[in-house]
Design an enzyme around this catalytic site. Sequence first.
Site, PDB file in Angstrom:
ATOM      1  N   HIS A 114       0.835  -1.204   0.000  1.00 11.81           N
ATOM      2  CA  HIS A 114       0.000   0.000   0.000  1.00 11.81           C
ATOM      3  C   HIS A 114       0.861   1.242   0.000  1.00 11.81           C
ATOM      4  O   HIS A 114       1.912   1.278   0.626  1.00 11.81           O
ATOM      5  CB  HIS A 114      -0.963   0.019   1.197  1.00 11.81           C
ATOM      6  CG  HIS A 114      -0.303  -0.186   2.528  1.00 11.81           C
ATOM      7  ND1 HIS A 114       0.078  -1.429   2.983  1.00 11.81           N
ATOM      8  CD2 HIS A 114       0.069   0.697   3.488  1.00 11.81           C
ATOM      9  CE1 HIS A 114       0.643  -1.307   4.170  1.00 11.81           C
ATOM     10  NE2 HIS A 114       0.662  -0.021   4.506  1.00 11.81           N
TER      11      HIS A 114
ATOM     12  N   HIS B 189       0.827   5.062   1.127  1.00 10.09           N
ATOM     13  CA  HIS B 189       0.145   6.116   1.888  1.00 10.09           C
ATOM     14  C   HIS B 189       0.229   7.403   1.069  1.00 10.09           C
ATOM     15  O   HIS B 189       1.323   7.771   0.606  1.00 10.09           O
ATOM     16  CB  HIS B 189       0.854   6.388   3.216  1.00 10.09           C
ATOM     17  CG  HIS B 189       0.803   5.275   4.206  1.00 10.09           C
ATOM     18  ND1 HIS B 189      -0.028   5.291   5.307  1.00 10.09           N
ATOM     19  CD2 HIS B 189       1.499   4.114   4.286  1.00 10.09           C
ATOM     20  CE1 HIS B 189       0.173   4.185   6.016  1.00 10.09           C
ATOM     21  NE2 HIS B 189       1.084   3.458   5.425  1.00 10.09           N
TER      22      HIS B 189
HETATM   23  P1  5GP Z   1       1.529   0.389   7.473  1.00  6.27           P
HETATM   24  O1  5GP Z   1       2.000   0.659   8.861  1.00  6.27           O
HETATM   25  O2  5GP Z   1       1.387  -1.089   7.199  1.00  6.27           O
HETATM   26  O3  5GP Z   1       2.301   1.118   6.412  1.00  6.27           O
HETATM   27  O4  5GP Z   1       0.104   1.052   7.376  1.00  6.27           O
HETATM   28  C1  5GP Z   1      -1.099   0.399   7.602  1.00  6.27           C
HETATM   29  C2  5GP Z   1      -2.147   1.468   7.672  1.00  6.27           C
HETATM   30  O5  5GP Z   1      -3.409   0.844   7.596  1.00  6.27           O
HETATM   31  C3  5GP Z   1      -2.139   2.274   8.980  1.00  6.27           C
HETATM   32  O6  5GP Z   1      -1.944   3.653   8.681  1.00  6.27           O
HETATM   33  C4  5GP Z   1      -3.512   2.006   9.589  1.00  6.27           C
HETATM   34  O7  5GP Z   1      -4.077   3.143  10.197  1.00  6.27           O
HETATM   35  C5  5GP Z   1      -4.317   1.530   8.407  1.00  6.27           C
HETATM   36  N1  5GP Z   1      -5.367   0.573   8.756  1.00  6.27           N
HETATM   37  C6  5GP Z   1      -5.215  -0.526   9.565  1.00  6.27           C
HETATM   38  N2  5GP Z   1      -6.381  -1.195   9.647  1.00  6.27           N
HETATM   39  C7  5GP Z   1      -7.279  -0.509   8.877  1.00  6.27           C
HETATM   40  C8  5GP Z   1      -8.664  -0.728   8.569  1.00  6.27           C
HETATM   41  O8  5GP Z   1      -9.304  -1.676   9.012  1.00  6.27           O
HETATM   42  N3  5GP Z   1      -9.250   0.179   7.752  1.00  6.27           N
HETATM   43  C9  5GP Z   1      -8.566   1.255   7.232  1.00  6.27           C
HETATM   44  N4  5GP Z   1      -9.257   2.088   6.444  1.00  6.27           N
HETATM   45  N5  5GP Z   1      -7.267   1.476   7.496  1.00  6.27           N
HETATM   46  C10 5GP Z   1      -6.632   0.604   8.308  1.00  6.27           C
END
Ligand code: 5GP
Length: 120
Positions: A107, A109
């Site tokens: 993903h 951001h």
């Molecule tokens: P990472 O730390 O893996 O780069 O980012 C994962 C992101 O996914 C985090 O910013 C977190 O807030 C978001 N996230 C986690 N669970 C959910 C969810 O159930 N729904 C949404 N919309 N975002 C999520």
Amino acid sequence: MSHHDPDCLFCNIIAGQIPSKKVYEDEQVFAFHDINPWAPVHFLLVPKTHIASMAQVTPEQAPLLGHMLALAPRLAAEQGCNPYPEGGFRLVVNTGTEGGQEVHHLHMHVIGGPRPWKKG
Ligand code: 5GP
Ligand code: ZN
């Protein structure tokens, strides 16, 4: 080829099995608001096919990644990021545990909007 991992949170969001606030969708990608935003604009842009992280990307997936990168500025503007250079946005792809990745479906951001932000 599209691959759905039934144990993956983002695959289930893409499939509509877990609700999300959709930003954009086409054949290849899905975008939705981050549940815990850092900034006035914070959404996630993901490939529909399950790729665990940037560490697993193959040369065949370069067009898909190019599509995501080219789409990000348009979606950022549509979501309220101000124009470059005074505005702008940040693209972040956390990869692996030391890279800060918590959800193991690739993903991007897309973070922006007027400061201050909660983080970053
Ligand atoms: P990472 O730390 O893996 O780069 O980012 C994962 C992101 O996914 C985090 O910013 C977190 O807030 C978001 N996230 C986690 N669970 C959910 C969810 O159930 N729904 C949404 N919309 N975002 C999520
Ligand atoms: Zn997935």
